[in-house]
Scaffold this motif. Structure first.
Motif, PDB file in Angstrom:
ATOM      1  N   TYR A  23       0.835  -1.195   0.000  1.00  0.00           N
ATOM      2  CA  TYR A  23       0.000   0.000   0.000  1.00  0.00           C
ATOM      3  C   TYR A  23       0.876   1.255   0.000  1.00  0.00           C
ATOM      4  O   TYR A  23       0.655   2.184  -0.784  1.00  0.00           O
ATOM      5  N   ARG A  27       1.210   4.116  -3.023  1.00  0.00           N
ATOM      6  CA  ARG A  27       0.958   5.544  -2.771  1.00  0.00           C
ATOM      7  C   ARG A  27       2.172   6.386  -3.161  1.00  0.00           C
ATOM      8  O   ARG A  27       2.032   7.479  -3.691  1.00  0.00           O
ATOM      9  N   THR A  30       2.238   6.623  -6.997  1.00  0.00           N
ATOM     10  CA  THR A  30       1.188   7.544  -7.436  1.00  0.00           C
ATOM     11  C   THR A  30       1.588   8.986  -7.150  1.00  0.00           C
ATOM     12  O   THR A  30       1.419   9.866  -8.008  1.00  0.00           O
TER      13      THR A  30
END
Length: 78
Positions: A23, A27, A30
């Motif tokens: 995760y 992130r 991104t």
């Protein structure tokens, strides 16, 4: 039913899991790509374009499934 686990202790445990690492990495990627893609007006349309390039003309329902998004989220993009 209440959870008596202190928030900081629960977060520390979560950070030790492979899911949290994945995760956090997603992130970070991104966040690194967002300025470039936003500047081109491609986020989140960029992801839609990638799927459409790979699969061709597909129904919105299939596109939403490929992106793991709800139909209502993808409809405005198509």
């Amino acid at each position: 039913m209440t959870d008596d686990t202190p928030p900081s202790r629960g977060l520390a445990a979560a950070r030790r899991t492979p899911c949290f690492a994945r995760y956090a990495a997603q992130r970070a990627v991104t966040a690194a790509c967002r300025p470039l893609l936003d500047g081109l007006g491609l986020m989140p349309r960029y992801l839609v374009m990638l799927v459409l390039r790979e699969r061709g003309g597909i129904p919105v329902k299939e596109l939403a499934g490929a992106l793991h998004l709800g139909h209502g989220t993808v409809s405005p993009l198509s």
